[in-house]
Design a protein around this motif. Structure first.
Motif, PDB file in Angstrom:
ATOM      1  N   LEU A  32      11.040   2.513  -0.807  1.00 23.01           N
ATOM      2  CA  LEU A  32      11.495   4.021  -1.285  1.00 23.01           C
ATOM      3  C   LEU A  32      11.095   3.945  -2.873  1.00 23.01           C
ATOM      4  CD1 LEU A  32      15.097   4.447   0.338  1.00 23.01           C
ATOM      5  CD2 LEU A  32      12.878   5.564   1.075  1.00 23.01           C
ATOM      6  N   SER A  33      10.100   3.623  -3.188  1.00 29.03           N
ATOM      7  CA  SER A  33       9.566   3.480  -4.523  1.00 29.03           C
ATOM      8  C   SER A  33       9.239   4.863  -4.997  1.00 29.03           C
ATOM      9  CB  SER A  33       8.489   2.380  -4.847  1.00 29.03           C
ATOM     10  OG  SER A  33       7.383   2.903  -3.876  1.00 29.03           O
ATOM     11  N   VAL A  34       9.052   5.133  -6.092  1.00 31.83           N
ATOM     12  CA  VAL A  34       8.651   6.362  -6.642  1.00 31.83           C
ATOM     13  C   VAL A  34       7.409   6.615  -6.380  1.00 31.83           C
ATOM     14  CG1 VAL A  34       7.900   7.565  -8.563  1.00 31.83           C
ATOM     15  CG2 VAL A  34      10.347   6.492  -8.536  1.00 31.83           C
ATOM     16  N   GLU A  35       6.343   5.799  -6.449  1.00 36.08           N
ATOM     17  CA  GLU A  35       5.060   5.821  -5.955  1.00 36.08           C
ATOM     18  C   GLU A  35       4.958   6.246  -4.257  1.00 36.08           C
ATOM     19  OE1 GLU A  35       5.249   3.938  -9.424  1.00 36.08           O
ATOM     20  OE2 GLU A  35       6.270   3.462  -7.628  1.00 36.08           O
ATOM     21  N   ARG A  36       5.703   5.529  -3.496  1.00 36.21           N
ATOM     22  CA  ARG A  36       5.406   5.740  -2.122  1.00 36.21           C
ATOM     23  C   ARG A  36       6.202   7.295  -1.755  1.00 36.21           C
ATOM     24  NH1 ARG A  36       4.513   2.283   2.091  1.00 36.21           N
ATOM     25  NH2 ARG A  36       4.933   0.495   0.703  1.00 36.21           N
ATOM     26  N   ILE A  40      20.175   7.170  -2.507  1.00 37.53           N
ATOM     27  CA  ILE A  40      20.734   7.776  -3.764  1.00 37.53           C
ATOM     28  C   ILE A  40      19.966   7.042  -5.027  1.00 37.53           C
ATOM     29  CG2 ILE A  40      22.970   7.782  -5.308  1.00 37.53           C
ATOM     30  CD1 ILE A  40      24.602   8.217  -2.820  1.00 37.53           C
ATOM     31  N   ARG A  41      19.874   5.829  -4.945  1.00 38.19           N
ATOM     32  CA  ARG A  41      19.237   5.119  -5.967  1.00 38.19           C
ATOM     33  C   ARG A  41      17.712   5.629  -6.137  1.00 38.19           C
ATOM     34  NH1 ARG A  41      22.446   0.766  -4.305  1.00 38.19           N
ATOM     35  NH2 ARG A  41      20.909   0.279  -2.783  1.00 38.19           N
ATOM     36  N   ALA A  42      17.135   5.721  -4.844  1.00 39.08           N
ATOM     37  CA  ALA A  42      15.886   6.116  -5.222  1.00 39.08           C
ATOM     38  C   ALA A  42      15.407   7.429  -5.514  1.00 39.08           C
ATOM     39  CB  ALA A  42      14.888   6.127  -3.572  1.00 39.08           C
ATOM     40  N   TYR A  43      16.121   8.407  -5.177  1.00 35.95           N
ATOM     41  CA  TYR A  43      15.995   9.801  -5.654  1.00 35.95           C
ATOM     42  C   TYR A  43      16.455  10.001  -6.975  1.00 35.95           C
ATOM     43  CZ  TYR A  43      14.255  11.270  -1.075  1.00 35.95           C
ATOM     44  OH  TYR A  43      13.439  11.370  -0.028  1.00 35.95           O
ATOM     45  N   ASN A  44      17.418   9.026  -7.522  1.00 32.83           N
ATOM     46  CA  ASN A  44      17.875   9.052  -8.810  1.00 32.83           C
ATOM     47  C   ASN A  44      16.552   8.353  -9.942  1.00 32.83           C
ATOM     48  OD1 ASN A  44      20.515   9.655  -9.985  1.00 32.83           O
ATOM     49  ND2 ASN A  44      21.129   9.160  -8.081  1.00 32.83           N
ATOM     50  N   ASP A  45      16.119   7.830  -9.263  1.00 28.24           N
ATOM     51  CA  ASP A  45      14.654   7.144  -9.930  1.00 28.24           C
ATOM     52  C   ASP A  45      13.687   8.104  -9.925  1.00 28.24           C
ATOM     53  OD1 ASP A  45      15.737   4.551 -10.170  1.00 28.24           O
ATOM     54  OD2 ASP A  45      14.669   3.535  -8.528  1.00 28.24           O
ATOM     55  N   LEU A  46      13.599   9.132  -8.813  1.00 27.85           N
ATOM     56  CA  LEU A  46      12.577  10.134  -8.711  1.00 27.85           C
ATOM     57  C   LEU A  46      12.984  11.308  -9.825  1.00 27.85           C
ATOM     58  CD1 LEU A  46      11.988  11.110  -5.054  1.00 27.85           C
ATOM     59  CD2 LEU A  46      10.168  10.216  -6.727  1.00 27.85           C
ATOM     60  N   HIS A  47      14.222  11.394  -9.978  1.00 29.11           N
ATOM     61  CA  HIS A  47      14.638  12.192 -11.155  1.00 29.11           C
ATOM     62  C   HIS A  47      14.367  11.842 -12.367  1.00 29.11           C
ATOM     63  CE1 HIS A  47      17.296  15.194 -12.851  1.00 29.11           C
ATOM     64  NE2 HIS A  47      18.206  14.197 -13.256  1.00 29.11           N
ATOM     65  N   ALA A  48      15.043  10.673 -12.671  1.00 34.18           N
ATOM     66  CA  ALA A  48      14.237  10.004 -13.819  1.00 34.18           C
ATOM     67  C   ALA A  48      12.973  10.033 -14.415  1.00 34.18           C
ATOM     68  CB  ALA A  48      14.920   8.539 -14.039  1.00 34.18           C
ATOM     69  N   ARG A  49      12.217  10.287 -13.191  1.00 36.95           N
ATOM     70  CA  ARG A  49      10.566  10.238 -13.495  1.00 36.95           C
ATOM     71  C   ARG A  49      10.166  11.606 -13.361  1.00 36.95           C
ATOM     72  NH1 ARG A  49       7.861   5.341 -11.916  1.00 36.95           N
ATOM     73  NH2 ARG A  49       5.903   6.763 -11.916  1.00 36.95           N
ATOM     74  N   LEU A 106       0.659  -1.126   0.038  1.00 39.68           N
ATOM     75  CA  LEU A 106      -0.077  -0.059   0.183  1.00 39.68           C
ATOM     76  C   LEU A 106       0.958   1.223   0.019  1.00 39.68           C
ATOM     77  CD1 LEU A 106      -2.640  -1.138   2.565  1.00 39.68           C
ATOM     78  CD2 LEU A 106      -2.913  -1.281   0.075  1.00 39.68           C
ATOM     79  N   PRO A 107       1.507   1.573  -1.188  1.00 37.40           N
ATOM     80  CA  PRO A 107       2.534   2.741  -1.139  1.00 37.40           C
ATOM     81  C   PRO A 107       1.865   4.198  -0.956  1.00 37.40           C
ATOM     82  CG  PRO A 107       2.145   1.802  -3.305  1.00 37.40           C
ATOM     83  CD  PRO A 107       1.356   0.868  -2.656  1.00 37.40           C
ATOM     84  N   ASN A 108       0.651   4.125  -1.047  1.00 37.00           N
ATOM     85  CA  ASN A 108      -0.224   5.488  -0.980  1.00 37.00           C
ATOM     86  C   ASN A 108      -0.617   5.908   0.364  1.00 37.00           C
ATOM     87  OD1 ASN A 108       0.410   6.191  -3.731  1.00 37.00           O
ATOM     88  ND2 ASN A 108      -1.501   4.877  -4.358  1.00 37.00           N
ATOM     89  N   VAL A 109      -0.356   4.860   1.483  1.00 40.88           N
ATOM     90  CA  VAL A 109      -0.998   4.782   2.628  1.00 40.88           C
ATOM     91  C   VAL A 109      -0.079   5.144   3.795  1.00 40.88           C
ATOM     92  CG1 VAL A 109      -2.532   3.684   4.395  1.00 40.88           C
ATOM     93  CG2 VAL A 109      -2.969   3.424   1.949  1.00 40.88           C
ATOM     94  N   PHE A 110      -0.482   6.229   4.502  1.00 38.66           N
ATOM     95  CA  PHE A 110       0.493   6.872   5.536  1.00 38.66           C
ATOM     96  C   PHE A 110      -0.388   7.009   6.581  1.00 38.66           C
ATOM     97  CE2 PHE A 110       3.205   7.509   2.170  1.00 38.66           C
ATOM     98  CZ  PHE A 110       4.642   6.962   2.603  1.00 38.66           C
TER      99      PHE A 110
END
Length: 233
Positions: A35-39, A121-130, A11-15
């Motif tokens: 640390l997925s882009v969606e979450r 670093i990997r997670a935010y590079n994924d965010l940057h790519a998106r 449930l990546p959208n639920v906090f």
């Protein structure tokens, strides 16, 4: 014993409600998840951000009060204005995201460790790519002298970290970013946690509840998706 909610991996959208965060340590809300882009997009849109060390699980925070800049109220001292005119540095956006993150992660004299580990670093590079994470670079003739990076969703910009190789480098990045955000009608820049350096530059503290309302509203507005590499200051 502290009982923290654990985020459900599916449930990546639920906090949890950010107002349920702990008072001590200030703003600790939950742990786990990924640390997925969606979450990460869901987190920032709700006024929540990750912050943890390599030997810890992923920790999620929403402190009260929240430190922000009004993008039209940045304090630029006379001495800084003189320095920026004298040094003639160039400010760019999204030209060296990976290098900026690595520079922010590098050990510092007063802070030998870093919370910006390889997973971040990997997670935010994924965010940057998106098209959600962006960098500001400050260049001299010799190369990078400062910069910062953060996350933009709609018209909300959340700053993550900054660095200086030359005195004033991070301040120059902040000036360039606030100029751009103001021109693009981003009214605030989230600075997350207060420190004296930010306050001297014009940061203010606002109640968490107020910040969350604004974050949810701004993140739902049309923003500037994709690369900012062609942005001009």
């Amino acid at each position: 014993m502290i009982q923290l909610p654990r985020l459900h991996p599916a449930l990546p959208n639920v906090f949890p409600d950010p107002t349920s965060a702990l008072a001590e340590p200030n703003g600790l809300l939950a742990f786990g998840g990924d640390l997925s882009v969606e979450r990460l997009v869901a987190a920032y849109s709700q006024g929540v951000f990750p912050w943890f060390n390599d030997d810890e699980p992923i920790l999620w925070w929403s402190p009260d009060p929240r430190c922000i800049f009004r993008t039209d109220q940045l304090h630029v001292s006379r001495s800084l204005r003189r320095q920026l005119r004298r040094d003639g540095w160039t400010v760019t956006f999204d030209r060296a995201f990976g290098a900026v993150m690595r520079a922010c992660a590098a050990p510092r004299a007063d802070q030998p460790g870093t919370w910006i580990g390889e997973d971040m670093i990997r997670a935010y590079n994924d965010l940057h790519a998106r098209g959600f994470a962006h960098s500001v670079e400050v260049w001299s003739e010799e190369g990078l002298v400062g910069g910062l990076y953060g996350v933009a969703i709609g018209r909300l910009f959340c700053g993550e970290s900054m660095f200086s190789i030359r005195t004033g480098g991070s301040k120059a990045a902040l000036v360039g970013l606030c100029d751009l955000l103001q021109a693009w009608e981003f009214p605030l820049l989230d600075a997350q946690v207060t420190n004296d350096h930010l306050l001297r530059m014009g940061a203010i503290e606002i109640p968490r509840a107020s910040f969350i309302r604004q974050a949810r509203h701004l993140s739902a507005l049309p923003g500037r998706p994709g690369s900012w590499a062609n942005a001009s200051r």
